[in-house]
Motif scaffolding. Structure first.
Motif, PDB file in Angstrom:
ATOM      1  N   VAL A  48      -1.348   0.851  -1.322  1.00  0.00           N
ATOM      2  CA  VAL A  48      -2.263   1.207  -0.622  1.00  0.00           C
ATOM      3  C   VAL A  48      -1.839   1.442   1.078  1.00  0.00           C
ATOM      4  O   VAL A  48      -2.361   2.174   1.693  1.00  0.00           O
ATOM      5  N   THR A  49      -1.097   0.710   1.648  1.00  0.00           N
ATOM      6  CA  THR A  49      -0.570   0.624   2.727  1.00  0.00           C
ATOM      7  C   THR A  49       0.123   2.157   3.117  1.00  0.00           C
ATOM      8  O   THR A  49      -0.022   2.681   4.087  1.00  0.00           O
ATOM      9  N   GLY A  50       0.743   2.568   2.122  1.00  0.00           N
ATOM     10  CA  GLY A  50       1.646   3.828   1.994  1.00  0.00           C
ATOM     11  C   GLY A  50       0.416   5.070   2.246  1.00  0.00           C
ATOM     12  O   GLY A  50       0.608   5.941   2.943  1.00  0.00           O
ATOM     13  N   HIS A  51      -0.480   4.678   1.366  1.00  0.00           N
ATOM     14  CA  HIS A  51      -1.608   5.789   1.359  1.00  0.00           C
ATOM     15  C   HIS A  51      -2.264   6.013   2.638  1.00  0.00           C
ATOM     16  O   HIS A  51      -2.434   7.147   3.308  1.00  0.00           O
ATOM     17  N   SER A  52      -2.615   4.845   3.310  1.00  0.00           N
ATOM     18  CA  SER A  52      -3.733   5.052   4.315  1.00  0.00           C
ATOM     19  C   SER A  52      -2.826   4.773   5.567  1.00  0.00           C
ATOM     20  O   SER A  52      -3.290   5.450   6.723  1.00  0.00           O
ATOM     21  N   TYR A  53      -1.507   4.317   5.765  1.00  0.00           N
ATOM     22  CA  TYR A  53      -0.896   4.138   6.928  1.00  0.00           C
ATOM     23  C   TYR A  53       0.677   4.784   6.996  1.00  0.00           C
ATOM     24  O   TYR A  53       1.357   4.690   7.785  1.00  0.00           O
ATOM     25  N   ILE A  54       0.864   5.800   5.970  1.00  0.00           N
ATOM     26  CA  ILE A  54       2.052   6.618   5.986  1.00  0.00           C
ATOM     27  C   ILE A  54       1.488   7.999   5.745  1.00  0.00           C
ATOM     28  O   ILE A  54       1.869   8.971   6.717  1.00  0.00           O
ATOM     29  N   VAL A  55       0.363   8.125   5.031  1.00  0.00           N
ATOM     30  CA  VAL A  55      -0.076   9.594   4.797  1.00  0.00           C
ATOM     31  C   VAL A  55      -1.353   9.861   5.690  1.00  0.00           C
ATOM     32  O   VAL A  55      -1.269  10.520   6.779  1.00  0.00           O
ATOM     33  N   TYR A  56      -2.447   9.539   5.246  1.00  0.00           N
ATOM     34  CA  TYR A  56      -3.626   9.848   5.752  1.00  0.00           C
ATOM     35  C   TYR A  56      -4.001   9.556   7.231  1.00  0.00           C
ATOM     36  O   TYR A  56      -4.409  10.134   8.180  1.00  0.00           O
ATOM     37  N   GLY A  57      -3.767   8.030   7.633  1.00  0.00           N
ATOM     38  CA  GLY A  57      -4.266   7.692   8.855  1.00  0.00           C
ATOM     39  C   GLY A  57      -3.262   8.585   9.978  1.00  0.00           C
ATOM     40  O   GLY A  57      -3.588   9.209  11.126  1.00  0.00           O
ATOM     41  N   PRO A  58      -1.867   8.256   9.987  1.00  0.00           N
ATOM     42  CA  PRO A  58      -0.822   8.891  10.916  1.00  0.00           C
ATOM     43  C   PRO A  58      -0.700  10.373  10.857  1.00  0.00           C
ATOM     44  O   PRO A  58      -0.965  11.056  11.881  1.00  0.00           O
ATOM     45  N   LEU A  59      -1.021  10.975   9.664  1.00  0.00           N
ATOM     46  CA  LEU A  59      -0.962  12.491   9.963  1.00  0.00           C
ATOM     47  C   LEU A  59      -2.175  12.895  10.219  1.00  0.00           C
ATOM     48  O   LEU A  59      -2.168  14.134  11.005  1.00  0.00           O
ATOM     49  N   SER A  60      -3.343  12.455  10.044  1.00  0.00           N
ATOM     50  CA  SER A  60      -4.529  12.867  10.712  1.00  0.00           C
ATOM     51  C   SER A  60      -4.531  12.695  12.165  1.00  0.00           C
ATOM     52  O   SER A  60      -5.115  13.624  12.809  1.00  0.00           O
ATOM     53  N   ASN A  61      -3.815  11.885  12.646  1.00  0.00           N
ATOM     54  CA  ASN A  61      -3.549  11.676  14.246  1.00  0.00           C
ATOM     55  C   ASN A  61      -2.481  12.548  14.653  1.00  0.00           C
ATOM     56  O   ASN A  61      -2.132  12.385  15.730  1.00  0.00           O
ATOM     57  N   GLY A  62      -1.811  13.321  13.905  1.00  0.00           N
ATOM     58  CA  GLY A  62      -0.823  14.024  14.473  1.00  0.00           C
ATOM     59  C   GLY A  62       0.446  13.345  14.962  1.00  0.00           C
ATOM     60  O   GLY A  62       1.297  13.680  15.669  1.00  0.00           O
ATOM     61  N   ALA A  63       0.630  11.980  14.382  1.00  0.00           N
ATOM     62  CA  ALA A  63       1.735  11.293  14.369  1.00  0.00           C
ATOM     63  C   ALA A  63       3.073  11.812  14.210  1.00  0.00           C
ATOM     64  O   ALA A  63       3.320  12.622  13.052  1.00  0.00           O
ATOM     65  N   THR A  64       4.163  11.438  15.068  1.00  0.00           N
ATOM     66  CA  THR A  64       5.720  11.286  14.510  1.00  0.00           C
ATOM     67  C   THR A  64       6.018  10.361  13.798  1.00  0.00           C
ATOM     68  O   THR A  64       5.836   9.298  14.400  1.00  0.00           O
ATOM     69  N   GLN A  65       6.510  10.203  12.665  1.00  0.00           N
ATOM     70  CA  GLN A  65       6.791   9.079  12.112  1.00  0.00           C
ATOM     71  C   GLN A  65       8.250   9.105  11.142  1.00  0.00           C
ATOM     72  O   GLN A  65       8.770  10.212  10.936  1.00  0.00           O
ATOM     73  N   VAL A  66       8.827   7.817  10.910  1.00  0.00           N
ATOM     74  CA  VAL A  66       9.813   7.672  10.294  1.00  0.00           C
ATOM     75  C   VAL A  66       9.359   7.401   8.944  1.00  0.00           C
ATOM     76  O   VAL A  66       8.434   6.738   8.422  1.00  0.00           O
ATOM     77  N   MET A  67      10.274   7.843   7.757  1.00  0.00           N
ATOM     78  CA  MET A  67      10.042   7.591   6.309  1.00  0.00           C
ATOM     79  C   MET A  67      11.246   7.094   5.802  1.00  0.00           C
ATOM     80  O   MET A  67      12.140   7.832   6.106  1.00  0.00           O
ATOM     81  N   TYR A  68      11.666   5.888   5.394  1.00  0.00           N
ATOM     82  CA  TYR A  68      12.633   5.552   4.718  1.00  0.00           C
ATOM     83  C   TYR A  68      12.825   5.233   3.255  1.00  0.00           C
ATOM     84  O   TYR A  68      11.892   4.527   2.661  1.00  0.00           O
ATOM     85  N   GLU A  69      13.683   5.808   2.603  1.00  0.00           N
ATOM     86  CA  GLU A  69      13.778   5.696   1.005  1.00  0.00           C
ATOM     87  C   GLU A  69      14.167   4.527   0.373  1.00  0.00           C
ATOM     88  O   GLU A  69      13.644   4.134  -0.711  1.00  0.00           O
ATOM     89  N   GLY A  70      14.900   3.645   0.954  1.00  0.00           N
ATOM     90  CA  GLY A  70      15.770   2.734   0.389  1.00  0.00           C
ATOM     91  C   GLY A  70      15.221   1.039   0.735  1.00  0.00           C
ATOM     92  O   GLY A  70      14.238   0.841   1.105  1.00  0.00           O
ATOM     93  N   THR A  71      16.322   0.368   0.508  1.00  0.00           N
ATOM     94  CA  THR A  71      15.912  -1.136   0.532  1.00  0.00           C
ATOM     95  C   THR A  71      16.755  -1.734   1.844  1.00  0.00           C
ATOM     96  O   THR A  71      17.730  -0.792   2.550  1.00  0.00           O
ATOM     97  N   PRO A  72      16.104  -2.774   2.524  1.00  0.00           N
ATOM     98  CA  PRO A  72      16.515  -3.043   3.806  1.00  0.00           C
ATOM     99  C   PRO A  72      17.866  -3.625   4.029  1.00  0.00           C
ATOM    100  O   PRO A  72      18.527  -3.905   5.163  1.00  0.00           O
ATOM    101  N   ASP A  73      18.716  -3.786   2.782  1.00  0.00           N
ATOM    102  CA  ASP A  73      19.869  -4.388   3.121  1.00  0.00           C
ATOM    103  C   ASP A  73      20.911  -3.431   2.497  1.00  0.00           C
ATOM    104  O   ASP A  73      22.006  -3.892   1.935  1.00  0.00           O
ATOM    105  N   THR A  74      20.630  -2.139   2.487  1.00  0.00           N
ATOM    106  CA  THR A  74      21.678  -1.237   2.137  1.00  0.00           C
ATOM    107  C   THR A  74      21.767  -0.131   3.195  1.00  0.00           C
ATOM    108  O   THR A  74      20.876   0.653   3.674  1.00  0.00           O
ATOM    109  N   PRO A  75      23.147   0.246   3.624  1.00  0.00           N
ATOM    110  CA  PRO A  75      24.475  -0.475   3.132  1.00  0.00           C
ATOM    111  C   PRO A  75      24.530  -2.010   3.890  1.00  0.00           C
ATOM    112  O   PRO A  75      25.530  -2.508   3.297  1.00  0.00           O
ATOM    113  N   ASP A  76      23.786  -2.393   4.927  1.00  0.00           N
ATOM    114  CA  ASP A  76      23.844  -3.787   5.118  1.00  0.00           C
ATOM    115  C   ASP A  76      22.507  -4.283   5.881  1.00  0.00           C
ATOM    116  O   ASP A  76      21.649  -3.474   5.560  1.00  0.00           O
TER     117      ASP A  76
END
Ligand code: 6R9
Length: 659
Positions: A309-337
């Protein structure tokens, strides 16, 4: 539960908001006064932040509780509010998404490009016969197409249901069936831990097992070989070839927007239903208020997966409704390091970071020297969500990530609440490490005893919500009865008592400290009963994490012949700590004594195991239920929502050899 939760710990550290942030904050203390004076007028003002095709006649209809209607008679289009209106306002060239793939590839999506893609996807879905009210499953990796797919559904009034990429065939099939979905949007695969991980085979099997799916749209991400059926269509051969304009029609404020399944501890998953106007009002307002987002200058990054739900409300609907510029990351925190997160913060000059305690504790385990290597000076607000954040993890976040400058907002909310409910405001609140502090303006939270009586400051009990809120769940999909039973029958009017007040039971324990600040104590189901005392897992875990050798801890109650239940702790040592042989034994003794000293002898763990990992869900929550099975030497219950199933083998084998 016969007595209310006891609370043992106390915290005296406090951090006022930085003066400069306070002076320029989006929301000031006045908001609490406005909402206190007239809650519905306050929410109406927040709804005005959106563009409505037709204004509502009534802010809230609560004539049939607990079935709420917000902004009755109002009409709007969510995708228009998240995309088109920013382009119309001249911000089409502004970056909406800086996307970072795990292998190091990247894409930049402007608001104009997002509008084109969402319009194309809306046209394709319409061509495939999807109409308003139909359900569409989304089973994708963290790629921009995930946001595009959600917005395209919203644009045409189709109800989306996102399932974490990587969930099992069983999990996906059950959800397809329950929602009777018509289309699945998926990909060949995504990148995780440095290699492509297939998604399409799971979809193929789930579709074969269910009846309702007519079409499968497949994004090409990894290029791996996929089997092909007559229901399949490539995204690049349909969406990317479709007409680039689409006229967004308004929908009723109560039109279903999405169903998101929460696993719960037992039984079949609950399809939490959210609707349109109230949901967007509260996600948009809270994103603006809690993160103090300045769309002109901030770069915002929420590290959640879109399947949570955090992705729904605070990646998609909240930030985009506010016209934010955001980072989206595909992977895991330890790749490549293990520096990947900090490298991303540095690369995009992220100014607002929203992540989970599990990640913060993992970073603690990996060591202070890793974040120290990066320039993190762009950060100005840090957020936390998903679990109670232990005071020491909070302090670590403040010191090693925020470099003692940035406020931390610990945000409490649930899939069911749709948006943040309890949190500091970064320009207003003097924060205490480990506390979510107070309900946001317009939200009526309380802590009650088992008679639904508000506990005094200093007391503990059950977290409840006393008034309906705009982004509240409207029901459990197809199961009003379960909705009533799960959330509304513990206290108040729905419990059969003489009360006329409808009280929402959140399922979490909480305490109010002497100043009235709120401390979340974990799920009520996890509370331990030791020699007649209710002890919260959170407090014992926080006591363990406050020891300099400990990065992370999970605590459960196991049946004990003398005390009823006894405390068993699973503890992950910090990176540089010696744990072999006698050193390990000595550490265990020291930790048991440390807990006893911090919280009192009643909380001293019977047993402590040093482990390398803990079982977690895809959203990073510790699955204490499985640890309880291990502690009681039972066979494991349902493991389908576990992030990494090998973890349990390691822990179980350790337990069998433990003395
Ligand atoms: C957003 C989300 C909800 C449950 C909730 C509680 C726990 C979430 C928390 C927190 C303490 C916080 N939780 N945020 N506990 N402090 N800041 O997590 O939704 O996945 O539905 O989980 O998570 O136990 O009841 P969801």
């Amino acid at each position: 539960m016969s007595e209310t939760l006891e609370n043992l710990s106390s915290e005296t550290r406090q951090f006022p908001p930085p003066a400069e942030l306070a002076a320029n904050a989006n929301v000031t203390a006045e908001a609490y006064e406005q909402a206190g004076a007239d809650r519905l007028a306050f929410w109406a003002t927040q709804a005005e932040r959106l563009v409505w095709a037709k204004k509502w006649d009534q802010v809230l209809d609560w004539s049939n509780p607990p079935f709420a209607k917000w902004f009755v008679g109002g009409e709007l289009n969510i995708a228009y509010n998240c995309v088109d209106r920013h382009v119309e306002a001249g911000n089409g060239d502004k970056v909406a998404i800086h996307w970072e793939g795990e292998p190091g590839d990247s894409r930049t999506v402007t608001y104009s490009e997002l509008l084109t893609s969402v319009s194309q996807a809306a046209n394709t879905l319409t061509d495939l016969g999807v109409v308003a009210g139909d359900r569409v499953m989304i089973y994708l990796p963290m790629i921009p197409e995930a946001a595009v797919a959600m917005l395209a559904c919203a644009r045409i009034g189709a109800t989306h249901s996102v399932v974490f990429g990587g969930f099992s065939v069983d999990a996906l099939a059950t959800r397809i069936q329950d929602a009777a979905a018509k289309v699945v949007i998926t990909a060949d695969g995504g990148y995780r831990r440095g290699k492509p991980s297939a998604l399409k085979p799971t979809v193929d099997e789930a579709v074969a097992r269910t009846e309702s799916i007519e079409h499968v749209l497949v994004v090409r991400r990894t290029g791996q070989d996929v089997a092909w059926t007559e229901k399949d269509k490539w995204w690049h051969e349909t969406v990317e070839q479709a007409g680039t304009t689409h006229d967004a029609q308004p929908f009723d404020a109560e039109h279903p927007l999405f169903i998101l399944y929460t696993s719960g501890t037992t039984g079949k998953p609950k399809g939490i239903l959210h609707t349109t106007g109230g949901y967007l009002t509260q996600t948009s307002y809270t994103h603006h208020a809690v993160f103090d987002l300045k769309p002109e200058t901030d770069v915002y990054w929420c590290t959640a997966d879109i399947g949570w739900v955090t992705g729904h409300s605070y990646i998609v609907y909240g930030p985009l409704s506010n016209g934010a510029t955001q980072v989206m990351y595909e992977g895991t925190p330890d790749t490549p390091d293990r520096g990947r997160f900090w490298q991303i913060v540095d690369k995009y000059k992220v100014s607002i970071l929203y992540t989970a305690p599990t990640l913060i504790r993992t970073m603690m385990k990996w060591g202070d020297d890793i974040p120290a290597k990066y320039d993190l000076s762009s950060l100005r607000v840090l957020g936390s969500v998903g679990e109670p954040i232990n005071p020491e993890a909070w302090m670590w976040y403040r010191e090693h990530v925020g470099r003692e400058r940035t406020p931390i907002v610990d945000t409490w909310w649930q899939t069911e609440t749709g948006a943040i409910m309890i949190s500091p405001l970064p320009g207003v609140t003097a924060t205490k490490p480990g506390s979510a502090m107070t309900a946001l303006p317009g939200i009526s939270s309380d802590v009650v005893d088992d008679q639904a009586q508000s506990v005094p400051d200093g007391g503990g009990g059950f977290l409840v919500l006393r008034e309906p809120w705009p982004s509240m769940l409207r029901t459990i999909w197809g199961d009003d009865k379960r909705f009533l039973e799960t959330y509304w029958s513990r206290f108040g009017a729905g419990s059969g008592s003489s009360s006329t007040e409808w009280i929402y039971f959140a399922g979490d324990g909480a305490k109010k400290d002497e100043d009235g600040a709120l401390w979340l104590l974990g799920r009520v189901d996890d509370v331990m009963l030791v020699s007649g005392h209710n002890i919260s897992t959170t407090e014992v875990e926080s006591a363990l994490v406050s020891h300099p050798s400990v990065a992370e801890a999970a605590v459960v109650g196991a049946t004990d012949p003398t005390t009823g239940q006894a405390i068993v702790a699973f503890t992950i040592p910090r990176g540089n700590v010696e744990t072999e042989g006698e050193a390990g034994e000595a550490l265990i003794q020291e930790l048991r004594n440390h807990v006893s000293k911090t919280l009192g002898p009643i909380a001293k763990p019977r047993q402590i195991m040093l482990v390398a990992e803990l079982p977690k869900t895809r959203s990073g929550k510790i699955m204490r239920r499985l640890l309880r099975d291990v502690a009681e030497k039972r066979s494991l219950g349902d493991v389908t929502t576990l992030q990494d199933s090998t973890v349990m083998d390691l822990i179980s084998s350790g337990m069998n050899t433990a003395k």
